[in-house]
Enzyme design. Structure first.
Site, mmCIF file in Angstrom:
data_model
loop_
_atom_site.group_PDB
_atom_site.id
_atom_site.type_symbol
_atom_site.label_atom_id
_atom_site.label_comp_id
_atom_site.label_asym_id
_atom_site.label_seq_id
_atom_site.Cartn_x
_atom_site.Cartn_y
_atom_site.Cartn_z
ATOM 1 N N GLY A 11 1.560 -6.769 -1.992
ATOM 2 C CA GLY A 11 2.383 -7.412 -1.629
ATOM 3 C C GLY A 11 2.021 -8.630 -0.893
ATOM 4 N N PHE A 14 0.378 -13.399 -4.648
ATOM 5 C CA PHE A 14 1.244 -14.623 -5.408
ATOM 6 C C PHE A 14 2.843 -13.920 -5.653
ATOM 7 C CE2 PHE A 14 2.628 -16.761 -9.361
ATOM 8 C CZ PHE A 14 3.129 -17.683 -8.935
ATOM 9 N N GLY A 16 3.706 -10.783 -5.095
ATOM 10 C CA GLY A 16 4.191 -9.665 -3.955
ATOM 11 C C GLY A 16 4.537 -10.419 -3.080
ATOM 12 N N ALA A 82 -0.085 -4.333 -7.412
ATOM 13 C CA ALA A 82 -1.537 -4.510 -7.159
ATOM 14 C C ALA A 82 -2.492 -4.375 -8.241
ATOM 15 C CB ALA A 82 -2.051 -3.721 -5.974
ATOM 16 N N ALA A 83 -3.378 -5.411 -8.643
ATOM 17 C CA ALA A 83 -4.156 -5.439 -9.767
ATOM 18 C C ALA A 83 -5.126 -6.299 -9.771
ATOM 19 C CB ALA A 83 -3.336 -5.667 -10.950
ATOM 20 N N GLU A 84 -6.020 -6.007 -10.646
ATOM 21 C CA GLU A 84 -7.187 -7.294 -10.743
ATOM 22 C C GLU A 84 -6.600 -7.860 -12.063
ATOM 23 O OE1 GLU A 84 -9.941 -8.068 -9.442
ATOM 24 O OE2 GLU A 84 -10.339 -6.463 -8.025
ATOM 25 N N TYR A 184 -7.903 -6.129 -19.902
ATOM 26 C CA TYR A 184 -6.834 -6.450 -18.913
ATOM 27 C C TYR A 184 -5.647 -5.644 -19.467
ATOM 28 C CZ TYR A 184 -3.026 -8.774 -16.302
ATOM 29 O OH TYR A 184 -2.037 -9.248 -15.533
HETATM 30 N N1 LIG Z 1 0.686 -14.164 -12.197
HETATM 31 C C1 LIG Z 1 0.964 -14.072 -13.588
HETATM 32 O O1 LIG Z 1 1.272 -14.888 -14.467
HETATM 33 C C2 LIG Z 1 1.337 -12.438 -14.135
HETATM 34 C C3 LIG Z 1 1.683 -12.271 -15.481
HETATM 35 C C4 LIG Z 1 1.680 -11.172 -16.164
HETATM 36 C C5 LIG Z 1 1.462 -9.911 -14.951
HETATM 37 N N2 LIG Z 1 1.138 -10.052 -13.818
HETATM 38 C C6 LIG Z 1 0.987 -8.918 -12.897
HETATM 39 O O2 LIG Z 1 1.758 -9.271 -11.611
HETATM 40 C C7 LIG Z 1 1.194 -8.597 -10.751
HETATM 41 C C8 LIG Z 1 0.934 -9.269 -9.380
HETATM 42 O O3 LIG Z 1 0.039 -10.523 -10.022
HETATM 43 P P1 LIG Z 1 -0.416 -11.828 -9.099
HETATM 44 O O4 LIG Z 1 -0.189 -12.873 -9.983
HETATM 45 O O5 LIG Z 1 0.661 -11.924 -7.724
HETATM 46 O O6 LIG Z 1 -1.706 -11.498 -8.646
HETATM 47 P P2 LIG Z 1 -2.380 -11.688 -7.447
HETATM 48 O O7 LIG Z 1 -3.912 -11.640 -7.461
HETATM 49 O O8 LIG Z 1 -1.959 -13.096 -6.426
HETATM 50 O O9 LIG Z 1 -1.966 -10.391 -6.326
HETATM 51 C C9 LIG Z 1 -2.418 -9.179 -6.636
HETATM 52 C C10 LIG Z 1 -2.617 -8.516 -4.976
HETATM 53 O O10 LIG Z 1 -3.221 -7.238 -5.275
HETATM 54 C C11 LIG Z 1 -4.036 -7.074 -4.272
HETATM 55 N N3 LIG Z 1 -4.939 -5.923 -4.513
HETATM 56 C C12 LIG Z 1 -6.093 -6.229 -5.819
HETATM 57 N N4 LIG Z 1 -6.534 -5.008 -5.768
HETATM 58 C C13 LIG Z 1 -6.373 -4.100 -4.827
HETATM 59 C C14 LIG Z 1 -6.583 -2.823 -4.362
HETATM 60 N N5 LIG Z 1 -7.544 -2.018 -4.781
HETATM 61 N N6 LIG Z 1 -5.839 -2.313 -3.222
HETATM 62 C C15 LIG Z 1 -4.913 -2.900 -2.556
HETATM 63 N N7 LIG Z 1 -4.589 -4.318 -3.007
HETATM 64 C C16 LIG Z 1 -4.961 -4.822 -3.988
HETATM 65 C C17 LIG Z 1 -4.735 -8.284 -4.052
HETATM 66 O O11 LIG Z 1 -5.182 -8.490 -2.852
HETATM 67 C C18 LIG Z 1 -3.496 -9.305 -4.157
HETATM 68 O O12 LIG Z 1 -2.820 -9.667 -2.920
HETATM 69 C C19 LIG Z 1 -0.263 -7.858 -11.046
HETATM 70 O O13 LIG Z 1 0.130 -6.433 -11.493
HETATM 71 C C20 LIG Z 1 -0.433 -8.679 -12.514
HETATM 72 O O14 LIG Z 1 -1.040 -8.039 -13.474
HETATM 73 C C21 LIG Z 1 0.999 -11.225 -13.451
#
Ligand SMILES: NC(=O)c1ccc[n+]([C@@H]2O[C@H](COP(=O)([O-])OP(=O)(O)OC[C@H]3O[C@@H](n4cnc5c(N)ncnc54)[C@H](O)[C@@H]3O)[C@@H](O)[C@H]2O)c1
Length: 383
Positions: A11, A14, A16, A82-84, A184
């Protein structure tokens, strides 16, 4: 009256942080669990300053089941974000991606079996499709197209059928079979399918959202594995031209993070969304070159011409953009932010922010193989 308490994993990230705002504004209490991954947040002591102070924040790792059990106390809904998130990085940090994305989702589901909630929303991705859907001139659909390394080396970027006749990209619906070409993508597919299977088995309503290319304020500019708009913005803010792979005519669907956050709330609230996957995009397709030029315009850097590199990244797809009719019909989802409006809100947020990051230069740490048209493998910037 409070509508419920939502646990948002990731959360502080970006997407979240915008989901947090959306849910708080709609009358939910929000609890965040986020380990503030340094690749995203830098070497910080506490949550980012943009994070809504009304949310309860737990700085912990979701890989630990006891942490998750505790975080789930009094929770009515879960939004698992949450994800890589780096496609290229997943190809050389295989263990980490599998652990954080697949295994930690399994851990969350394990905890949810013990303590079910009213709804689980899980973030999936356009990346599971590989190439989007194509159609021939005679109207036949093609779901499993792929370019060969040989054609890319020759600079033949578009996709043909077996007879060499051109195929045309069309909006990709959820029924298109996945074509997984990165670790991924594999982990995102694992996440959505595992959540749906466990949801069906234990009567936990689950919705998986396949986000397309999401952009907007709070996107981590310092993360070299982040989205293409953040990378273009970062380059332009450093007075460097955006570096464009291939010829720049590859089409994508860029969706505002505000629309994505709204889709998450709708998925949490809509019983008609249970046990299903939905594309969440803008419903419009733009070429990468068009988008690079639009970013230049809103940042007041349109004198810097994007550089077409004629290079390509092994495994990159040519076109993929969303058919969002299912989300429109079942989720009542309507994108409300146009590309121009969305880029303006990104520019406002970027105003005054520095993006001093040498990792955006060629020769940085991106290790995804990059090939020069007609040439051999090398390394290059993550575009
Ligand atoms: N941004 C995009 O264009 C996009 C597109 C498709 C899917 N997604 C999915 O949306 C979700 C959010 O993506 P985002 O762009 O906000 O990414 P982001 O990296 O900004 O946010 C992910 C958050 O998860 C946290 N995190 C990572 N590993 C963790 C762990 N082991 N324990 C607790 N927290 C952890 C990070 O600190 C981060 O704040 C992800 O699941 C991503 O796969 C994003």
């Amino acid at each position: 009256m409070m509508k419920g308490r939502v646990l948002i994993t990731g959360g502080a990230g970006f997407i979240g942080s915008h989901v947090t705002d959306e849910l708080l504004n709609s009358g939910y209490a929000v609890r965040i669990i986020d380990n503030l991954n340094p690749q995203v947040h830098g070497p910080v002591k506490g949550p980012p300053d943009y994070l809504n102070p009304e949310a309860e924040f737990i700085r912990k790792d979701i890989r630990n089941i006891d942490t998750l059990r505790k975080a789930l106390e009094d929770v009515t809904h879960v939004c698992h974000l949450a994800a890589e998130v780096g496609v290229g990085q997943s190809m050389y940090e295989i263990e980490k991606y599998t652990e954080v994305n697949t295994l930690a989702t399994a851990t969350l589901l394990q905890a949810l079996v013990e303590r079910p909630v009213e709804k689980l929303v899980v973030a999936s991705s356009l990346s599971i499709y590989g190439e989007g859907l194509y159609q021939s001139r005679s109207g036949e659909f093609y779901t499993q197209t792929q370019r060969t390394p040989d054609q890319c080396r020759k600079g033949r970027w578009e996709i043909d059928d077996l007879n060499g006749d051109p195929l045309f990209p069309v909006p990709t619906p959820e029924q298109k079979e996945p074509s997984l070409s990165s670790v991924y993508a594999l982990t995102k597919y694992d996440q959505e399918q595992m959540a749906l299977i466990i949801g069906r088995t234990y009567q936990i309503p689950v919705t998986a959202l396949r986000f397309f290319n999401t952009y907007g304020p709070r996107q981590a500019l310092s993360n070299p594995h982040t989205g293409v708009l953040a990378i273009f913005s970062s380059r332009l803010l450093n007075d460097k031209p955006p570096l464009i792979f291939e010829d720049g005519r590859q089409k994508r669907d860029f969706v505002s993070v505000h629309d994505v956050a709204r889709a998450c709330r709708l998925a949490l609230e809509s019983p008609t969304a249970d046990d299903q996957v939905f594309n969440i995009g803008s419903g419009s397709a733009f070429t990468i070159l068009e988008v690079a030029e639009a970013v230049g315009r809103v940042l007041g850097k349109d004198h810097i011409v994007p550089e077409i590199t004629d290079r390509y990244r092994a495994g990159d797809i040519r076109h993929c953009f969303a058919d969002i009719s299912l989300a429109e019909n079942r989720l009542n989802y309507t994108p409300q932010v146009s590309l121009e409006q969305g880029l303006e809100s990104l520019a406002l947020w970027l105003d005054g922010r520095t993006a001093d990051n040498p990792r955006f230069s060629p020769g940085g740490p991106c290790r995804q193989p990059v090939v020069q048209k007609g040439g051999a493998f090398g390394s290059g910037p993550p575009v």
